[in-house]
Design a protein around this motif. Structure first.
Motif, PDB file in Angstrom:
ATOM      1  N   GLU A  42       0.832  -1.210   0.000  1.00 12.69           N
ATOM      2  CA  GLU A  42       0.000   0.000   0.000  1.00 12.69           C
ATOM      3  C   GLU A  42       0.867   1.261   0.000  1.00 12.69           C
ATOM      4  OE1 GLU A  42      -2.520  -0.628   3.371  1.00 12.69           O
ATOM      5  OE2 GLU A  42      -3.721  -2.151   2.316  1.00 12.69           O
ATOM      6  N   LYS A  43       1.935   1.234   0.762  1.00 11.06           N
ATOM      7  CA  LYS A  43       2.834   2.382   0.811  1.00 11.06           C
ATOM      8  C   LYS A  43       3.536   2.575  -0.537  1.00 11.06           C
ATOM      9  CE  LYS A  43       5.751   4.607   4.139  1.00 11.06           C
ATOM     10  NZ  LYS A  43       6.479   4.532   5.380  1.00 11.06           N
ATOM     11  N   THR A  44       3.888   1.472  -1.183  1.00  7.91           N
ATOM     12  CA  THR A  44       4.537   1.534  -2.491  1.00  7.91           C
ATOM     13  C   THR A  44       3.548   2.011  -3.544  1.00  7.91           C
ATOM     14  OG1 THR A  44       6.000  -0.272  -1.846  1.00  7.91           O
ATOM     15  CG2 THR A  44       5.850   0.211  -4.194  1.00  7.91           C
ATOM     16  N   GLU A  45       2.306   1.569  -3.425  1.00  3.14           N
ATOM     17  CA  GLU A  45       1.261   1.980  -4.358  1.00  3.14           C
ATOM     18  C   GLU A  45       1.052   3.491  -4.313  1.00  3.14           C
ATOM     19  OE1 GLU A  45      -2.740  -0.302  -5.658  1.00  3.14           O
ATOM     20  OE2 GLU A  45      -2.634   0.250  -3.540  1.00  3.14           O
ATOM     21  N   ASN A  46       1.193   4.065  -3.129  1.00  2.00           N
ATOM     22  CA  ASN A  46       1.084   5.518  -2.965  1.00  2.00           C
ATOM     23  C   ASN A  46       2.380   6.239  -3.314  1.00  2.00           C
ATOM     24  OD1 ASN A  46      -1.522   5.166  -1.997  1.00  2.00           O
ATOM     25  ND2 ASN A  46      -0.835   5.034   0.126  1.00  2.00           N
ATOM     26  N   LYS A  51      13.608   3.106   0.651  1.00  2.00           N
ATOM     27  CA  LYS A  51      14.470   1.935   0.848  1.00  2.00           C
ATOM     28  C   LYS A  51      14.447   1.456   2.296  1.00  2.00           C
ATOM     29  CE  LYS A  51      19.071   0.139  -0.088  1.00  2.00           C
ATOM     30  NZ  LYS A  51      20.390   0.418  -0.651  1.00  2.00           N
ATOM     31  N   GLU A  52      14.385   2.380   3.241  1.00  4.80           N
ATOM     32  CA  GLU A  52      14.371   1.999   4.650  1.00  4.80           C
ATOM     33  C   GLU A  52      13.117   1.188   5.003  1.00  4.80           C
ATOM     34  OE1 GLU A  52      15.112   5.261   3.702  1.00  4.80           O
ATOM     35  OE2 GLU A  52      17.242   4.768   3.843  1.00  4.80           O
ATOM     36  N   ASP A  53      11.988   1.523   4.380  1.00  3.39           N
ATOM     37  CA  ASP A  53      10.761   0.756   4.616  1.00  3.39           C
ATOM     38  C   ASP A  53      10.935  -0.693   4.179  1.00  3.39           C
ATOM     39  OD1 ASP A  53       9.367   3.008   5.554  1.00  3.39           O
ATOM     40  OD2 ASP A  53       8.738   3.561   3.526  1.00  3.39           O
ATOM     41  N   VAL A  54      11.512  -0.862   3.009  1.00  2.13           N
ATOM     42  CA  VAL A  54      11.691  -2.218   2.478  1.00  2.13           C
ATOM     43  C   VAL A  54      12.762  -2.958   3.275  1.00  2.13           C
ATOM     44  CG1 VAL A  54      11.996  -3.581   0.397  1.00  2.13           C
ATOM     45  CG2 VAL A  54      11.077  -1.294   0.218  1.00  2.13           C
ATOM     46  N   LEU A  55      13.814  -2.261   3.657  1.00  3.30           N
ATOM     47  CA  LEU A  55      14.849  -2.905   4.467  1.00  3.30           C
ATOM     48  C   LEU A  55      14.306  -3.321   5.835  1.00  3.30           C
ATOM     49  CD1 LEU A  55      17.993  -0.739   3.622  1.00  3.30           C
ATOM     50  CD2 LEU A  55      17.486  -3.086   2.880  1.00  3.30           C
ATOM     51  N   SER A  56      13.410  -2.518   6.390  1.00  2.00           N
ATOM     52  CA  SER A  56      12.762  -2.877   7.651  1.00  2.00           C
ATOM     53  C   SER A  56      11.910  -4.138   7.478  1.00  2.00           C
ATOM     54  CB  SER A  56      11.893  -1.716   8.125  1.00  2.00           C
ATOM     55  OG  SER A  56      11.128  -2.091   9.223  1.00  2.00           O
ATOM     56  N   THR A  57      11.207  -4.204   6.360  1.00  2.00           N
ATOM     57  CA  THR A  57      10.410  -5.395   6.053  1.00  2.00           C
ATOM     58  C   THR A  57      11.326  -6.599   5.864  1.00  2.00           C
ATOM     59  OG1 THR A  57       8.722  -4.021   5.008  1.00  2.00           O
ATOM     60  CG2 THR A  57       8.728  -6.350   4.430  1.00  2.00           C
ATOM     61  N   GLN A  58      12.438  -6.379   5.190  1.00  5.39           N
ATOM     62  CA  GLN A  58      13.392  -7.463   4.959  1.00  5.39           C
ATOM     63  C   GLN A  58      13.982  -7.954   6.286  1.00  5.39           C
ATOM     64  OE1 GLN A  58      16.917  -6.457   2.619  1.00  5.39           O
ATOM     65  NE2 GLN A  58      16.591  -8.324   1.413  1.00  5.39           N
ATOM     66  N   LYS A  59      14.248  -7.036   7.193  1.00  2.00           N
ATOM     67  CA  LYS A  59      14.773  -7.416   8.511  1.00  2.00           C
ATOM     68  C   LYS A  59      13.741  -8.256   9.261  1.00  2.00           C
ATOM     69  CE  LYS A  59      16.740  -5.609  12.746  1.00  2.00           C
ATOM     70  NZ  LYS A  59      17.111  -4.448  13.533  1.00  2.00           N
ATOM     71  N   ASN A  60      12.474  -7.858   9.173  1.00  2.00           N
ATOM     72  CA  ASN A  60      11.390  -8.626   9.790  1.00  2.00           C
ATOM     73  C   ASN A  60      11.376 -10.045   9.230  1.00  2.00           C
ATOM     74  OD1 ASN A  60       8.858  -9.788  10.430  1.00  2.00           O
ATOM     75  ND2 ASN A  60       7.899  -7.793  10.555  1.00  2.00           N
ATOM     76  N   PHE A  90      14.076  -2.187  -6.534  1.00  2.00           N
ATOM     77  CA  PHE A  90      13.132  -1.387  -7.317  1.00  2.00           C
ATOM     78  C   PHE A  90      12.596  -0.194  -6.547  1.00  2.00           C
ATOM     79  CE2 PHE A  90      12.621  -5.344  -9.948  1.00  2.00           C
ATOM     80  CZ  PHE A  90      13.198  -4.794 -11.086  1.00  2.00           C
ATOM     81  N   VAL A  91      12.359  -0.352  -5.253  1.00  2.00           N
ATOM     82  CA  VAL A  91      11.906   0.800  -4.459  1.00  2.00           C
ATOM     83  C   VAL A  91      13.021   1.822  -4.358  1.00  2.00           C
ATOM     84  CG1 VAL A  91      11.235   1.555  -2.146  1.00  2.00           C
ATOM     85  CG2 VAL A  91      10.098  -0.409  -3.178  1.00  2.00           C
ATOM     86  N   ASP A  92      14.258   1.354  -4.184  1.00  5.51           N
ATOM     87  CA  ASP A  92      15.398   2.273  -4.112  1.00  5.51           C
ATOM     88  C   ASP A  92      15.554   3.062  -5.408  1.00  5.51           C
ATOM     89  OD1 ASP A  92      17.662   3.440  -2.854  1.00  5.51           O
ATOM     90  OD2 ASP A  92      18.967   2.067  -3.950  1.00  5.51           O
ATOM     91  N   GLU A  93      15.273   2.409  -6.537  1.00  8.44           N
ATOM     92  CA  GLU A  93      15.352   3.077  -7.839  1.00  8.44           C
ATOM     93  C   GLU A  93      14.074   3.837  -8.190  1.00  8.44           C
ATOM     94  OE1 GLU A  93      16.263  -0.118 -10.508  1.00  8.44           O
ATOM     95  OE2 GLU A  93      18.344  -0.265  -9.818  1.00  8.44           O
ATOM     96  N   LYS A  94      13.106   3.802  -7.275  1.00  6.26           N
ATOM     97  CA  LYS A  94      11.802   4.460  -7.455  1.00  6.26           C
ATOM     98  C   LYS A  94      11.037   3.914  -8.664  1.00  6.26           C
ATOM     99  CE  LYS A  94      12.937   8.603  -4.875  1.00  6.26           C
ATOM    100  NZ  LYS A  94      13.012   7.871  -3.668  1.00  6.26           N
ATOM    101  N   ASP A  95      11.265   2.657  -8.964  1.00  6.63           N
ATOM    102  CA  ASP A  95      10.515   1.956 -10.006  1.00  6.63           C
ATOM    103  C   ASP A  95       9.364   1.230  -9.298  1.00  6.63           C
ATOM    104  OD1 ASP A  95       9.515   0.553 -12.129  1.00  6.63           O
ATOM    105  OD2 ASP A  95      11.436  -0.330 -12.737  1.00  6.63           O
ATOM    106  N   TYR A  96       8.352   2.009  -8.936  1.00  9.47           N
ATOM    107  CA  TYR A  96       7.269   1.492  -8.110  1.00  9.47           C
ATOM    108  C   TYR A  96       6.431   0.437  -8.822  1.00  9.47           C
ATOM    109  CZ  TYR A  96       8.535   5.278  -4.991  1.00  9.47           C
ATOM    110  OH  TYR A  96       9.232   6.108  -4.143  1.00  9.47           O
ATOM    111  N   LYS A  97       6.324   0.538 -10.130  1.00  9.19           N
ATOM    112  CA  LYS A  97       5.536  -0.452 -10.875  1.00  9.19           C
ATOM    113  C   LYS A  97       6.155  -1.843 -10.731  1.00  9.19           C
ATOM    114  CE  LYS A  97       3.740  -1.486 -15.461  1.00  9.19           C
ATOM    115  NZ  LYS A  97       3.725  -1.155 -16.869  1.00  9.19           N
ATOM    116  N   GLU A  98       7.450  -1.934 -10.913  1.00 10.14           N
ATOM    117  CA  GLU A  98       8.138  -3.216 -10.767  1.00 10.14           C
ATOM    118  C   GLU A  98       8.125  -3.687  -9.314  1.00 10.14           C
ATOM    119  OE1 GLU A  98       9.458  -5.468 -12.884  1.00 10.14           O
ATOM    120  OE2 GLU A  98       8.662  -4.271 -14.525  1.00 10.14           O
ATOM    121  N   ALA A  99       8.304  -2.761  -8.388  1.00 13.20           N
ATOM    122  CA  ALA A  99       8.286  -3.117  -6.960  1.00 13.20           C
ATOM    123  C   ALA A  99       6.925  -3.681  -6.580  1.00 13.20           C
ATOM    124  CB  ALA A  99       8.616  -1.897  -6.107  1.00 13.20           C
TER     125      ALA A  99
END
Length: 125
Positions: A42-46, A51-60, A90-99
């Motif tokens: 949802e956050k990516t869709e918006n 990158k920190e959001d995704v890294l936090s998810t990855q850590k989880n 992809f989020v780091d590169e701001k390619d939200y469609k691919e992410a």
């Protein structure tokens, strides 16, 4: 004769108990992961994910996979690792469609993997 019957009954109940525990453990962990991946989706869709959001998810995910290694095949774990790593890039590169496409797969995996371990007729055959 009586001892062997009692032993077999005991083993049956031990296996049943651990089978139910495994099912509950896997379902609970993947449900939590599904919630985390859905929130990130949802956050990516918006287009507000970073990158920190995704890294936090990855850590989880890394914290959960320590325990999931004992229950699910390593190939399933590796698959989630790969899709999540691609989402980070992809989020780091701001390619939200691919992410978003990577996150959709992750959400689907968190829904389907527990079904392969469920105590059900289709998994028994």
């Amino acid at each position: 004769m009586v001892k062997s019957v009692v032993s077999m009954i005991c083993v049956f109940f031990i296996l049943l108990f651990f089978g139910i525990y495994e099912n509950i453990f896997i379902t609970k962990n993947f449900s939590e992961l599904n919630d985390v991946f859905t929130a990130l989706y949802e956050k990516t869709e918006n287009e507000s994910a970073n990158k920190e959001d995704v890294l936090s998810t990855q850590k989880n995910w890394h914290n959960k996979k320590k325990y999931l290694h004992a229950f699910i095949p390593h190939t399933e774990i590796k698959e989630i690792d790969l899709w999540l790593s691609e989402a980070v890039t992809f989020v780091d590169e701001k390619d939200y469609k691919e992410a978003l496409s990577k996150l959709e797969v992750l959400i689907e995996l968190t829904e389907q993997i527990p079904k392969t371990f469920a105590i059900s007729f289709e998994n028994i055959l």
